[in-house]
Design a protein around this motif. Sequence first.
Motif, PDB file in Angstrom:
ATOM      1  N   LEU A  14       0.868  -1.175   0.000  1.00  0.00           N
ATOM      2  CA  LEU A  14       0.000   0.000   0.000  1.00  0.00           C
ATOM      3  C   LEU A  14       0.907   1.228   0.000  1.00  0.00           C
ATOM      4  N   VAL A  15       0.691   2.143  -0.957  1.00  0.00           N
ATOM      5  CA  VAL A  15       1.602   3.276  -1.121  1.00  0.00           C
ATOM      6  C   VAL A  15       0.853   4.580  -1.400  1.00  0.00           C
ATOM      7  N   CYS A  16       1.582   5.668  -1.204  1.00  0.00           N
ATOM      8  CA  CYS A  16       1.168   7.000  -1.640  1.00  0.00           C
ATOM      9  C   CYS A  16       2.235   7.440  -2.638  1.00  0.00           C
ATOM     10  N   ILE A  17       1.818   7.770  -3.859  1.00  0.00           N
ATOM     11  CA  ILE A  17       2.757   8.198  -4.894  1.00  0.00           C
ATOM     12  C   ILE A  17       2.482   9.657  -5.243  1.00  0.00           C
ATOM     13  N   GLU A  18       3.526  10.481  -5.163  1.00  0.00           N
ATOM     14  CA  GLU A  18       3.449  11.866  -5.614  1.00  0.00           C
ATOM     15  C   GLU A  18       4.085  11.912  -7.000  1.00  0.00           C
TER      16      GLU A  18
END
Length: 94
Positions: A14-18
């Motif tokens: 599970l990730v947050c990508i900018e």
Amino acid sequence: MAKKNKFHHGKFPLVCIEWEDAQDHETGWHALKKAQKHLTAPIISVGWIVEETEKKYVLTGDFVLEDLETSRICSIPKDWCQKVIKLEAPKDDS
């Protein structure tokens, strides 16, 4: 009755990508100076990486836990990514 596969989302990070996305401009004639100032769009996407290659991440936002279906799929070129932050995934209690 056919037995459904039990899907485990925990095997995917599970990730947050900018990242920066390409952005269209309104159609019509525009001054060259205005065109040269046209920007990309900063984006933040949160989801599970279900596929990673040398060139891209494939994220999904939703899983149907009783079968192998997913939705809100987004393919992001790695060259467009500024930051990938690993998030704490919810525990799979089943």
